[in-house]
Design an enzyme around this catalytic site. Structure first.
Site, PDB file in Angstrom:
ATOM      1  N   SER A  95       0.835  -1.195   0.000  1.00 39.78           N
ATOM      2  CA  SER A  95       0.000   0.000   0.000  1.00 39.78           C
ATOM      3  C   SER A  95       0.877   1.255   0.000  1.00 39.78           C
ATOM      4  CB  SER A  95      -0.970  -0.040   1.176  1.00 39.78           C
ATOM      5  OG  SER A  95      -1.950   0.957   1.063  1.00 39.78           O
ATOM      6  N   ASP A 114      -9.925  -4.169  -5.105  1.00 35.31           N
ATOM      7  CA  ASP A 114      -9.222  -3.085  -4.422  1.00 35.31           C
ATOM      8  C   ASP A 114      -9.536  -1.763  -5.098  1.00 35.31           C
ATOM      9  OD1 ASP A 114      -7.454  -1.542  -2.976  1.00 35.31           O
ATOM     10  OD2 ASP A 114      -5.660  -2.288  -3.995  1.00 35.31           O
ATOM     11  N   HIS A 129      -8.000  -5.007  -0.711  1.00 35.02           N
ATOM     12  CA  HIS A 129      -6.742  -4.371  -0.351  1.00 35.02           C
ATOM     13  C   HIS A 129      -6.110  -5.061   0.854  1.00 35.02           C
ATOM     14  CE1 HIS A 129      -4.005  -0.950  -0.602  1.00 35.02           C
ATOM     15  NE2 HIS A 129      -4.026  -0.895   0.718  1.00 35.02           N
TER      16      HIS A 129
END
Length: 350
Positions: A171, A276, A306
């Site tokens: 991320s 995501d 995610h």
């Protein structure tokens, strides 16, 4: 730092204006409360097969990283372990190397990759807005160079192969990995980093943004692990004051961003989740770099949200991802070090 509770803040006329998973709370008077607890609790799964420890890498800023190394060798281990960086996620606002979900993931990386894993912390926003986190991440790479040059590296790096380094991030950490790929993407930067040699980058659902919404952002349900409201909040708190999400820090193709067509990227694996909110930006990023002649693979996990590999680490997709990372490391790593160590002990992994 504000120490009072939200009820006391409300009674004093101070309202909560931002909340990031109840870990970071920002109030209308500018005060900030950070919880000492992670955003969600999981059990640490440490069977003792990996030795690990915390090491400072920036004394002035009080920044540490966590090193992991297989405790016992197995017959298939290389003579020296590759080095695998993992930069944690959290929207540049929350997260730490000490959080149990990230700690567990690094234990698993060290176990399955048979590698020395380096998990650095970095300064968080909004107390330290970007590019502070990126500067700290560069410093953590340069710390490895100083260890390699010292002649007496940290004991957990004693049998590390400094010429066989991989940089990964989850991320926000994936966005950091992108910035590091650009930072060390020139021949001059590569030469300055010696004897450390970065062989490849793994971007796990990288945290990119832009002012024009993508389809995956517009279609993201509000109950997603990373939804649009939280995504926007992270950027609002982490970008330089006055910046939009088209800032080059958040949008690699935004106005004023470096021309990535001139960067010679090392081999890269870009991991994308079909559910995501960041899916479309990651796909676009990977496909553009491929079109420009870079060795980039975009790996799709169609049904995954995610951060699935840390939130559901024992799932089949998480296992598949680990195998894919192992394949990438094996294919792009130091081909010259294929000798095996004769000294080993039995490591039982559960």
């Amino acid at each position: 730092m504000m120490s009072s509770s939200s009820s006391l803040s409300a009674a004093a006329g101070v309202a909560e204006v931002e909340n990031c998973r109840d870990v970071l709370r920002v109030f209308s008077d500018g005060s900030i409360v950070r919880s000492p607890e992670p955003s969600f609790m999981v059990t640490v799964e440490d069977d003792g097969s990996i030795e690990w420890g915390d090491v400072p890498f920036d004394f002035d800023l009080g920044l540490h990283l966590r090193l992991y190394r297989p405790r016992c060798r197995v017959p298939t281990d290389p003579a020296r372990f590759p080095v695998f960086y993992y930069f944690h996620g959290g929207g540049y606002c929350i997260g730490s190397r000490t959080w149990p979900n990230f700690h567990n993931y690094c234990l698993r990386l060290a176990t399955h990759l048979r590698a020395v894993v380096v998990s650095p912390d970095y300064r968080l926003a909004p107390e330290n807005r970007l590019p502070a986190a990126i500067e700290d991440s560069v410093a953590s790479i340069l710390w490895l160079r100083s260890q390699a040059l010292s002649g007496d590296p940290h004991p957990l790096l004693a049998d590390a192969d400094f010429s066989n380094v991989f940089v990964s991030g989850d991320s926000a950490g994936g966005s950091i990995a992108h910035h590091l790929a650009v930072r060390f993407g020139s021949d001059e930067a590569r030469a300055d980093l010696k004897p450390v040699l970065i062989r490849g980058f793994i971007l796990l659902m990288p945290f990119f943004a832009g002012t024009i919404r993508t389809r995956s952002e517009n279609e993201c349900p509000p109950d997603a692990f990373l939804n649009l409201e939280l995504n926007d909040r992270f950027w609002r708190l982490s970008l330089p004051v006055g910046s939009t999400t088209d800032d080059p820090i958040s949008n690699p193709f935004g106005p004023g961003a470096p021309d990535l067509q001139t960067v010679r990227f090392d081999p890269m694996l870009v991991v994308v989740g079909g559910k995501d909110l960041l899916r479309d930006r990651a796909v676009d990023y990977g496909e553009r770099l491929k079109k420009w002649g870079n060795p980039v693979e975009v790996l799709h996990f169609e049904s995954q949200q995610h951060g699935f590999f840390t939130t559901t680490p024992k799932s089949k997709p998480a296992d598949e991802l680990m195998r894919s990372i192992q394949r990438f490391v094996d294919q792009t790593g130091n081909k010259s070090d294929r000798s095996r160590s004769s000294g080993w002990c039995l490591a039982v992994v559960f």
